[in-house]
Design a protein around this motif. Structure first.
Motif, PDB file in Angstrom:
ATOM      1  N   LEU A 108       0.825  -1.151  -0.030  1.00 18.08           N
ATOM      2  CA  LEU A 108       0.049  -0.048   0.151  1.00 18.08           C
ATOM      3  C   LEU A 108       0.930   1.233   0.118  1.00 18.08           C
ATOM      4  O   LEU A 108       0.430   2.257  -0.603  1.00 18.08           O
ATOM      5  CB  LEU A 108      -0.922   0.278   1.157  1.00 18.08           C
ATOM      6  CG  LEU A 108      -2.057  -1.139   1.175  1.00 18.08           C
ATOM      7  CD1 LEU A 108      -2.743  -0.649   2.601  1.00 18.08           C
ATOM      8  CD2 LEU A 108      -2.867  -0.733   0.239  1.00 18.08           C
ATOM      9  N   HIS A 109       2.083   1.224   0.659  1.00 17.75           N
ATOM     10  CA  HIS A 109       2.951   2.279   0.858  1.00 17.75           C
ATOM     11  C   HIS A 109       3.391   2.568  -0.572  1.00 17.75           C
ATOM     12  O   HIS A 109       3.629   3.604  -1.035  1.00 17.75           O
ATOM     13  CB  HIS A 109       3.851   2.125   1.893  1.00 17.75           C
ATOM     14  CG  HIS A 109       4.736   3.237   2.150  1.00 17.75           C
ATOM     15  ND1 HIS A 109       5.956   3.344   1.746  1.00 17.75           N
ATOM     16  CD2 HIS A 109       4.502   4.475   2.569  1.00 17.75           C
ATOM     17  CE1 HIS A 109       6.677   4.598   1.981  1.00 17.75           C
ATOM     18  NE2 HIS A 109       5.737   5.344   2.527  1.00 17.75           N
ATOM     19  N   ASP A 110       4.202   1.568  -1.183  1.00 17.44           N
ATOM     20  CA  ASP A 110       4.588   1.630  -2.536  1.00 17.44           C
ATOM     21  C   ASP A 110       3.698   2.269  -3.632  1.00 17.44           C
ATOM     22  O   ASP A 110       4.161   2.684  -4.609  1.00 17.44           O
ATOM     23  CB  ASP A 110       5.090   0.167  -2.962  1.00 17.44           C
ATOM     24  CG  ASP A 110       6.387  -0.325  -2.134  1.00 17.44           C
ATOM     25  OD1 ASP A 110       6.884   0.693  -1.539  1.00 17.44           O
ATOM     26  OD2 ASP A 110       6.779  -1.383  -2.278  1.00 17.44           O
ATOM     27  N   ARG A 111       2.344   1.945  -3.417  1.00 18.67           N
ATOM     28  CA  ARG A 111       1.483   2.262  -4.431  1.00 18.67           C
ATOM     29  C   ARG A 111       1.036   3.585  -4.133  1.00 18.67           C
ATOM     30  O   ARG A 111      -0.063   3.972  -4.792  1.00 18.67           O
ATOM     31  CB  ARG A 111       0.311   1.464  -4.545  1.00 18.67           C
ATOM     32  CG  ARG A 111       0.713  -0.016  -5.221  1.00 18.67           C
ATOM     33  CD  ARG A 111      -0.670  -0.803  -5.533  1.00 18.67           C
ATOM     34  NE  ARG A 111      -1.111  -1.441  -4.249  1.00 18.67           N
ATOM     35  CZ  ARG A 111      -2.484  -1.633  -4.012  1.00 18.67           C
ATOM     36  NH1 ARG A 111      -3.385  -1.356  -4.923  1.00 18.67           N
ATOM     37  NH2 ARG A 111      -2.789  -2.189  -3.044  1.00 18.67           N
ATOM     38  N   ASN A 112       1.518   4.271  -3.026  1.00 16.16           N
ATOM     39  CA  ASN A 112       0.995   5.700  -2.581  1.00 16.16           C
ATOM     40  C   ASN A 112      -0.416   5.835  -2.025  1.00 16.16           C
ATOM     41  O   ASN A 112      -0.995   6.636  -2.079  1.00 16.16           O
ATOM     42  CB  ASN A 112       1.464   6.642  -3.519  1.00 16.16           C
ATOM     43  CG  ASN A 112       2.688   6.974  -3.986  1.00 16.16           C
ATOM     44  OD1 ASN A 112       3.593   6.691  -3.028  1.00 16.16           O
ATOM     45  ND2 ASN A 112       3.267   7.125  -5.028  1.00 16.16           N
ATOM     46  N   ILE A 114      -1.354   5.084   0.965  1.00 19.55           N
ATOM     47  CA  ILE A 114      -1.013   5.518   2.447  1.00 19.55           C
ATOM     48  C   ILE A 114       0.100   6.120   2.520  1.00 19.55           C
ATOM     49  O   ILE A 114       0.847   5.924   1.729  1.00 19.55           O
ATOM     50  CB  ILE A 114      -0.998   4.513   3.533  1.00 19.55           C
ATOM     51  CG1 ILE A 114       0.125   3.431   3.339  1.00 19.55           C
ATOM     52  CG2 ILE A 114      -2.439   3.608   3.637  1.00 19.55           C
ATOM     53  CD1 ILE A 114       0.153   2.333   4.658  1.00 19.55           C
ATOM     54  N   SER A 115       0.083   7.253   3.406  1.00 22.99           N
ATOM     55  CA  SER A 115       1.331   8.094   3.542  1.00 22.99           C
ATOM     56  C   SER A 115       2.371   7.633   4.351  1.00 22.99           C
ATOM     57  O   SER A 115       2.183   6.446   5.070  1.00 22.99           O
ATOM     58  CB  SER A 115       0.714   9.624   4.072  1.00 22.99           C
ATOM     59  OG  SER A 115       0.385   9.252   5.513  1.00 22.99           O
ATOM     60  N   ASP A 116       3.316   8.262   4.668  1.00 27.78           N
ATOM     61  CA  ASP A 116       4.781   7.743   4.983  1.00 27.78           C
ATOM     62  C   ASP A 116       4.236   7.622   6.662  1.00 27.78           C
ATOM     63  O   ASP A 116       4.614   6.729   7.247  1.00 27.78           O
ATOM     64  CB  ASP A 116       5.793   8.645   5.068  1.00 27.78           C
ATOM     65  CG  ASP A 116       6.341   8.417   3.617  1.00 27.78           C
ATOM     66  OD1 ASP A 116       6.079   7.386   3.056  1.00 27.78           O
ATOM     67  OD2 ASP A 116       7.057   9.591   3.547  1.00 27.78           O
ATOM     68  N   GLN A 117       3.515   8.616   7.319  1.00 30.70           N
ATOM     69  CA  GLN A 117       3.002   8.782   8.687  1.00 30.70           C
ATOM     70  C   GLN A 117       1.882   7.457   8.807  1.00 30.70           C
ATOM     71  O   GLN A 117       2.186   6.925  10.000  1.00 30.70           O
ATOM     72  CB  GLN A 117       2.613  10.055   9.096  1.00 30.70           C
ATOM     73  CG  GLN A 117       3.376  10.932   8.952  1.00 30.70           C
ATOM     74  CD  GLN A 117       3.264  11.937   7.668  1.00 30.70           C
ATOM     75  OE1 GLN A 117       2.605  11.392   6.731  1.00 30.70           O
ATOM     76  NE2 GLN A 117       4.097  12.833   7.499  1.00 30.70           N
ATOM     77  N   GLU A 118       1.183   7.389   8.089  1.00 32.21           N
ATOM     78  CA  GLU A 118       0.258   6.157   8.134  1.00 32.21           C
ATOM     79  C   GLU A 118       0.984   4.841   7.980  1.00 32.21           C
ATOM     80  O   GLU A 118       0.857   4.061   8.769  1.00 32.21           O
ATOM     81  CB  GLU A 118      -0.882   6.113   7.072  1.00 32.21           C
ATOM     82  CG  GLU A 118      -1.819   7.312   7.270  1.00 32.21           C
ATOM     83  CD  GLU A 118      -2.590   7.382   6.052  1.00 32.21           C
ATOM     84  OE1 GLU A 118      -3.993   7.882   5.994  1.00 32.21           O
ATOM     85  OE2 GLU A 118      -2.060   7.063   4.727  1.00 32.21           O
ATOM     86  N   PHE A 119       2.050   4.669   7.503  1.00 29.26           N
ATOM     87  CA  PHE A 119       2.582   3.372   7.246  1.00 29.26           C
ATOM     88  C   PHE A 119       3.471   3.234   8.466  1.00 29.26           C
ATOM     89  O   PHE A 119       3.489   2.170   9.028  1.00 29.26           O
ATOM     90  CB  PHE A 119       3.517   3.475   6.039  1.00 29.26           C
ATOM     91  CG  PHE A 119       4.668   2.322   5.899  1.00 29.26           C
ATOM     92  CD1 PHE A 119       4.073   1.138   5.455  1.00 29.26           C
ATOM     93  CD2 PHE A 119       5.755   2.511   6.153  1.00 29.26           C
ATOM     94  CE1 PHE A 119       4.988  -0.052   5.346  1.00 29.26           C
ATOM     95  CE2 PHE A 119       6.726   1.347   6.238  1.00 29.26           C
ATOM     96  CZ  PHE A 119       6.331   0.151   5.777  1.00 29.26           C
TER      97      PHE A 119
END
Length: 129
Positions: A108-112, A114-119
């Motif tokens: 999900l993080h790689d596909r943008n 979720i944000s860095d903070q959410e990750f």
């Protein structure tokens, strides 16, 4: 068509009542045999009573022992969940579950999505559990 619409609805209602009746009857039989507080003789007596005089037997059983049926079922479910959790912990499946969750978060993080903070926040939750 010689079968009026009201008769169709009445037949559907009767079939529904038969299904409910068998569901209650089977539930009572299951509760009789799963009940740990009854001796073998008491189980046999309840079984024969419900089998030979079904309507009265089920009603009497539900009046006498119906209040505890839910508690017995809840205790059985808790015991099954505890056994399942124990087998997960013993077999190490929980760690692979954590790895799967981390892989999904990374995807999900790689596909943008979720944000860095959410990750980071979700990663900390997964690792804490």
């Amino acid at each position: 068509m010689s079968y009026p619409l009201l008769n169709v609805f009445w037949t559907i209602f009767e079939v529904f009542l038969w299904i409910v009746w068998f569901w209650v009857l089977i539930t009572v039989f299951i509760d009789i045999f799963r009940s740990r507080d009854l001796s073998g003789g008491a189980k046999a007596v309840w079984f024969l009573f419900v089998l030979l005089i079904p309507l009265i037997g089920v009603v009497v059983y539900l009046i006498v022992r119906g209040g505890d049926m839910h508690e017995r079922t809840a205790q059985m479910v808790q015991a099954q969940e505890a056994a399942y959790d124990g087998s997960l912990a013993q077999n190490g499946t929980r760690s692979s579950n954590t790895a799967d969750q981390l892989a999904k978060l990374a995807d999900l993080h790689d596909r943008n999505v979720i944000s860095d903070q959410e990750f980071d926040r979700e990663k900390a939750k997964v690792l804490a559990s």
